[in-house]
Write a protein that holds these residues in place. Structure first.
Motif, PDB file in Angstrom:
ATOM      1  N   ALA A   1       0.826  -1.212   0.000  1.00 37.88           N
ATOM      2  CA  ALA A   1       0.000   0.000   0.000  1.00 37.88           C
ATOM      3  C   ALA A   1       0.858   1.259   0.000  1.00 37.88           C
ATOM      4  O   ALA A   1       0.474   2.274   0.573  1.00 37.88           O
TER       5      ALA A   1
ATOM      6  N   LEU B   1       1.723   4.510  -1.179  1.00 35.57           N
ATOM      7  CA  LEU B   1       1.131   5.517  -2.040  1.00 35.57           C
ATOM      8  C   LEU B   1       2.212   6.117  -2.930  1.00 35.57           C
ATOM      9  O   LEU B   1       3.390   6.161  -2.570  1.00 35.57           O
TER      10      LEU B   1
ATOM     11  N   ASN C   1      -0.462   7.093  -8.475  1.00 36.68           N
ATOM     12  CA  ASN C   1      -1.896   7.140  -8.175  1.00 36.68           C
ATOM     13  C   ASN C   1      -2.531   8.413  -8.723  1.00 36.68           C
ATOM     14  O   ASN C   1      -3.642   8.394  -9.248  1.00 36.68           O
TER      15      ASN C   1
ATOM     16  N   THR D   1      -4.842   0.536  -0.955  1.00 37.00           N
ATOM     17  CA  THR D   1      -4.447   1.881  -1.365  1.00 37.00           C
ATOM     18  C   THR D   1      -5.589   2.865  -1.190  1.00 37.00           C
ATOM     19  O   THR D   1      -5.394   3.996  -0.725  1.00 37.00           O
TER      20      THR D   1
ATOM     21  N   TRP E   1      -5.490   6.085   1.223  1.00 35.51           N
ATOM     22  CA  TRP E   1      -5.713   7.419   0.672  1.00 35.51           C
ATOM     23  C   TRP E   1      -6.849   8.126   1.406  1.00 35.51           C
ATOM     24  O   TRP E   1      -6.791   9.345   1.638  1.00 35.51           O
TER      25      TRP E   1
END
Length: 692
Positions: free
Chosen positions: A447, A449, A453, A476, A480
């Motif tokens: 995960a 980030l 993205n 993810t 977020w």
């Protein structure tokens, strides 16, 4: 003997369970596909890894790699599915098929594995869009004494590849390949053959000789069938097709004993088609062997061929079902093939003519027709359950762990006075959390980030596509969601200081540098301020490229070492590894240099963090004038000489908060304590000096 049999059964069951799931990791695949290839993150909707290749300035998709045991665990003779590494390109052409594990007795104790590897090499260059069978003309050559085993392996390869093609290569015509109709087992009504034909449950096609001759018109095969020319109105073939595993069809057409045998032979999710033919044309041919794939009939769905194999059952029709004498076959489609009863079947009878004697030219045409099961006999796919929901269910455990952890982090940061009450305890709690960030959020949950993205969203919006694809990566999305909330409350620092795996790696690199006695380089404030602007330029370049030059965006995002260090765990070409390792080495002497000066994601979060509601770092009137303790101790140069905090550059390490709450570190508090302990000098009054 009975205890021995139980032990053997137990072993086989556990072998089957262990073999029915893939064994490769992204790092292991990266070793199998070295530079110039790179292995992307495993797809959320289907267990396949994308393979990329840098081609000039563009990053092109080479294909998908996947394990057959993940997608089509077809048991072999030992009760254990073979596990094969399959690679197909974006057009559905096989690039490679290799053995990962197999327990077929003939290839373990008999012939050895070499004939199997030779058999698998035949897949290279063959298209999934073509029918691939074992032993047919122009098809895969079988292995002597291992015919049944290679057929099982072929089924596994094709079924797994079909799932990837439907999910990732556009062969599903925009629908979700994971949602298919299901045969209704609870529906049965007595019906005659005529009623079945009227209801559309049985498809009847009659082809005259003249129809076939028209198929070959204008080709080298025209006029080669003397009998067809002599009797153009004669019947070339009569064919009846029925979905025999539908109770209303099978129980009405088949004799009770045949129906019972059919039920015993079908696994959950399997389908059976009944093929009945009459006339001069045959769908089996002279070389047909029971249990094999008949080459005279082809089934396709969504442009993809689906293998039908003879069930090796001698079918008997029910009393009263009056059909001309001819061929009668029960063909099985395994559940792993993903045949959808809710969609039309495209069937074809290949007809081949030969011209010449020594080296005859073979000309093939197809008699094509469709068959669709009436809607009353299947349950339609649940349109209310989105495709991405399966990804969330599959990662339920990880989501729970992440949710609990984020809730604890949010509560701790909200109660920062309690969190920093004991400086030593806080330091160990923070290090423990950073280990969790690296181990669970980074390597286990994948995960991390990334600016990717954000560029992905920009490219999708520019192309007019939806953002549903984001939901296929639940970890993810969940992270977020928390980060966006934390931006409003605390700013950029919550992610960059607590939740970024690569940032945590840099922080531990700094701790290691100090433990080794390496000099800690302090960047002068003016130079530090200029270097911090670089990341905003990098962010702007990446976002512009994402919108106007996606190929350049793919190159620029490699400025982030996240994919190399976290996603691929350093299993990548040496320049990428050296780049990521270089930043970690630099972090040993310059505090989190990448995060401060080059990170485009950090720049994006700093800009988004301007919506921050709280100035959550406590300040005193003495902060900056005259006290400079926090400013000198801040490793990020995020405190101005006047005492103001630059929240866009703050990483929420909370060292200044610890100092502010400490009677031993905060200079104003130290002075206050000293004043509290001093004895005031009070001038004497009312005392008469009687000295002479």
């Amino acid at each position: 003997m009975r205890p021995l049999r139980l032990v053997i059964c137990w072993i086989l069951v556990h072998m089957s369970a262990s073999a029915s799931a893939g064994t490769l990791t992204q790092a292991a695949l990266a070793r199998r596909f070295p530079a110039p290839l790179t292995v992307g993150a495993k797809a959320a909707d289907v267990a396949a890894w994308p393979l990329f290749k840098q081609n000039g300035t563009a990053t092109e998709l080479v294909g998908y790699a996947f394990e057959s045991a993940d997608l089509a665990p077809v048991p072999g003779f030992a009760g254990v599915p073979p596990n094969l590494l399959v690679v197909i390109d974006p057009k559905g052409t096989f690039l490679d098929v290799a053995v990962l594990s197999q327990h077929e007795p003939v290839f373990v104790e008999g012939l050895g594995e070499a004939p199997l590897r030779a058999f698998l090499r035949q897949y290279r260059g063959r298209s999934l869009a073509q029918g691939i069978t074992v032993g047919g003309p122009g098809q895969l050559d079988g292995v002597s004494k291992a015919t049944a085993s290679v057929r099982i392996i072929n089924q596994s390869v094709l079924s797994a590849a079909l799932k990837v093609a439907r999910a990732r290569l556009g062969f599903a015509q925009g629908r979700d390949p994971g949602r298919i109709g299901r045969i209704r087992r609870d529906r049965f009504e007595p019906m005659s053959l005529a009623a079945l034909l009227d209801a559309g449950l049985v498809r009847h096609v009659r082809v005259a000789n003249a129809d076939v001759e028209r198929l070959f018109a204008g080709s080298a095969g025209a006029g080669l069938d003397a009998q067809a020319l002599a009797a153009p109105d004669g019947v070339f073939v009569d064919v009846w097709i029925a979905w025999a595993s539908v109770p209303t069809v099978g129980r009405n057409l088949l004799a009770p004993r045949t129906w019972r045998r059919l039920q015993d032979r079908l696994e959950p999710g399997d389908h059976a088609l009944l093929v009945m033919t009459a006339g001069g044309h045959t769908v089996t041919g002279d070389d047909f062997v029971r249990g094999s794939v008949p080459h005279g009939i082809v089934l396709r769905q969504d442009r993809l061929p689906v293998e039908m194999r003879d069930l090796d059952i001698e079918p008997r029709l029910a009393d009263g079902v009056d059909l001309p004498a001819g061929e009668l076959l029960l063909l099985r489609v395994i559940g792993q093939a993903g045949l959808d009863p809710a969609r039309a079947l495209d069937l074809a009878l290949p007809v081949t003519r030969s011209k010449g004697v020594v080296y005859p030219e073979r000309i093939t045409r197809e008699i094509a027709f469709g068959y669709r099961l009436p809607a009353a006999y299947y349950t339609a796919p649940d349109e209310g359950a989105p495709a991405w929901l399966a990804s969330w269910k599959a990662r339920r455990g990880q989501l729970i762990v992440l949710g609990v952890a984020l809730a604890l982090l949010g509560a701790a940061l909200w109660q920062q006075r309690r969190l920093v009450a004991h400086a030593r305890r806080f330091a160990w709690l923070r290090r423990a959390w950073l280990l969790f960030t690296i181990g669970f959020i980074g390597y286990a949950a994948q995960a991390q980030l990334s600016i990717v993205n954000i560029t992905g969203i920009a490219q999708a919006l520019r192309a007019g596509r939806g953002l549903d694809y984001l939901l296929f990566d639940p970890m993810t999305v969940a992270l977020w969601a928390f980060v966006l909330v934390s931006l409003v409350v605390w700013g950029r620092g919550t992610f960059c200081g607590w939740l970024c795996p690569f940032g945590a790696l840099q922080e531990f690199a700094g701790l290691a540098g100090r433990a080794f006695g390496l000099p800690q380089l302090a960047v002068r404030r003016v130079l530090d301020a200029r270097l911090k602007r670089v990341k905003y330029g990098v962010l702007a370049a990446i976002l512009l490229a994402a919108v106007w030059a996606p190929a350049w965006a793919d190159r620029l995002v490699e400025l982030e070492p996240f994919k190399t260090a976290i996603t691929l765990n350093f299993a990548r070409a040496w320049p990428f590894v050296a780049y990521a390792a270089g930043w970690l080495l630099l972090a040993m002497v310059v505090n989190k240099a990448f995060c401060r000066y080059l990170c485009p994601l950090g720049a994006a979060l700093a800009l988004l963090g301007r919506v921050r509601l709280l100035d959550w770092i406590p300040r005193r009137a003495e902060c900056g004038t005259p006290c400079q303790t926090c400013r000198h101790r801040c490793g990020y140069n995020a405190i101005a000489p006047g005492g103001a905090v630059d929240y866009e550059e703050c990483f929420q390490c909370m060292e200044c908060v610890v100092i502010h709450a400490s009677d031993a570190q905060c200079a104003p508090r130290i002075l206050e304590r000293k004043r509290g302990r001093s004895i005031p000098v009070v001038p004497a009054s009312g005392i008469v000096d009687r000295r002479p």
